[in-house]
Design an enzyme around this catalytic site. Structure first.
Site, PDB file in Angstrom:
ATOM      1  N   ASP A  46      -6.738  -3.619 -35.637  1.00  0.00           N
ATOM      2  CA  ASP A  46      -5.642  -2.908 -34.964  1.00  0.00           C
ATOM      3  C   ASP A  46      -5.382  -3.536 -33.601  1.00  0.00           C
ATOM      4  OD1 ASP A  46      -4.140   0.010 -34.880  1.00  0.00           O
ATOM      5  OD2 ASP A  46      -4.760  -0.692 -32.894  1.00  0.00           O
ATOM      6  N   TYR A  51      -1.172  -5.265 -25.912  1.00  0.00           N
ATOM      7  CA  TYR A  51      -2.548  -5.655 -25.582  1.00  0.00           C
ATOM      8  C   TYR A  51      -2.628  -7.135 -25.176  1.00  0.00           C
ATOM      9  CZ  TYR A  51      -3.738  -1.450 -28.376  1.00  0.00           C
ATOM     10  OH  TYR A  51      -3.823  -0.188 -28.910  1.00  0.00           O
ATOM     11  N   LYS A  76       1.912  -3.075 -32.847  1.00  0.00           N
ATOM     12  CA  LYS A  76       2.778  -2.008 -32.318  1.00  0.00           C
ATOM     13  C   LYS A  76       3.848  -2.580 -31.399  1.00  0.00           C
ATOM     14  CE  LYS A  76      -1.535   0.609 -32.110  1.00  0.00           C
ATOM     15  NZ  LYS A  76      -2.518  -0.374 -31.641  1.00  0.00           N
ATOM     16  N   HIS A 107       4.769   2.225 -30.431  1.00  0.00           N
ATOM     17  CA  HIS A 107       3.548   2.475 -29.665  1.00  0.00           C
ATOM     18  C   HIS A 107       3.574   3.832 -28.944  1.00  0.00           C
ATOM     19  CE1 HIS A 107       0.134   0.030 -27.589  1.00  0.00           C
ATOM     20  NE2 HIS A 107      -0.206   1.276 -27.727  1.00  0.00           N
TER      21      HIS A 107
END
Ligand code: A2P
Length: 276
Positions: A46, A51, A76, A107
């Protein structure tokens, strides 16, 4: 190697119930830790555009030697890209070096931006075109789901939310499950904070396992998908082995009793950070 149960999503796609999350894993460490996770036996990774480490995930998927269809990969859409979702999806797909993403999530709903219905319609098109095997949401509240159900066609496959023993969001989870939306727990260990609770350490001693394994066994036992993260290979392996720990219904109840509204992350009703 640990055997992880699969859950079937509302469109028939199956997902390993225990996955490996890479939130806050620095890009330069991501390929290594994802390769270690895949080597340990995880088959569900994930990540998120926000990120900043999708390329590391993609490099690990490319290098690991596993058939592509054995790995379930989630990413996401950033908050700041609600207006350019189709383009952002392509950037993620290229970074991950895959033809098809298994699960693509909005998200955060960012209700103040007022775009999540438009975004969902874009995701529906990507899904119809075969770019993704399932589409879902993250940090959505019941009223956001109600809006999607009223104005769009595809029911989200999952809602990924902050969920751990001291912050269980039971009413929210029930509302989503009632519409066939699977509940996926982020920060499943409470970022480590829930591991010291007396009920957790007592059950760990009783079963001869670690506190993290008790918390993850609880997630699996109550039907959550969970994506613990660690940058340490021993913990990466330990967390996966939680799939082999079974708690009785009475033991599950002892962990459920820890619920105390201890949110760690942002409140989705107001969160609007564009860097995500
Ligand atoms: P580290 O990366 O140093 O191992 P969550 O998944 O709830 O966000 O929690 C992640 C946090 O919990 C990280 O700080 C991680 O630290 C720590 N952690 C992950 N697995 C374990 C474990 N098995 N035992 C103790 N701490 C853990």
């Amino acid at each position: 190697m640990a055997t992880v149960p699969y859950l079937t999503l509302n469109n028939g796609v199956t997902i390993p119930q225990l996955g490996f999350g890479v939130y806050l894993v620095p890009q330069e460490q991501t390929q290594r830790v994802v390769e270690e996770a895949l080597e340990a036996g995880y088959r569900h990774i994930d990540t998120a555009a926000a990120y900043g480490n999708e390329a590391g995930v993609g490099a690990a998927i490319a290098a690991c030697g596993l058939p592509r269809d054995e790995i379930f990969v989630t990413t996401k859409l950033r908050n700041g890209e609600h207006g350019v979702a189709a383009e952002a999806f392509e950037v993620s797909r290229r970074a991950l070096r895959v033809d098809v993403i298994d699960l693509y999530l909005i998200h955060w709903p960012v209700p103040s931006q007022g775009l999540f219905v438009n975004v969902w319609q874009t995701l529906e098109k990507i899904y119809a075109a075969g770019g993704v095997r399932a589409i879902g949401v993250s940090n959505f509240l019941p009223d956001h789901l109600d809006t999607l159900l009223a104005e769009t066609t595809v029911v989200p496959a999952v809602n990924q939310i902050e969920l751990h023993p001291t912050f269980q969001q039971g009413a929210l989870s029930a509302a989503f499950r009632g519409h066939g939306v699977a509940v996926e727990a982020y920060s499943p260990l409470g970022r480590g904070a829930d591991l010291n609770a007396d009920a957790v350490t007592a059950l760990a001693a009783k079963h001869g396992v670690s506190p993290a394994q008790i918390v993850l066994a609880w997630h699996l036992g109550v039907g959550n998908i969970a994506i613990p993260k660690s940058t340490h290979v021993d913990r990466i392996r330990e967390n996966l082995a939680a799939a082999q720990v079974t708690l009785s219904s009475g033991e599950l109840d002892l962990i459920t009793a820890l619920d105390s509204n201890a949110r760690i992350g942002a409140d989705p009703a107001t969160a609007a950070f564009t860097q995500m």
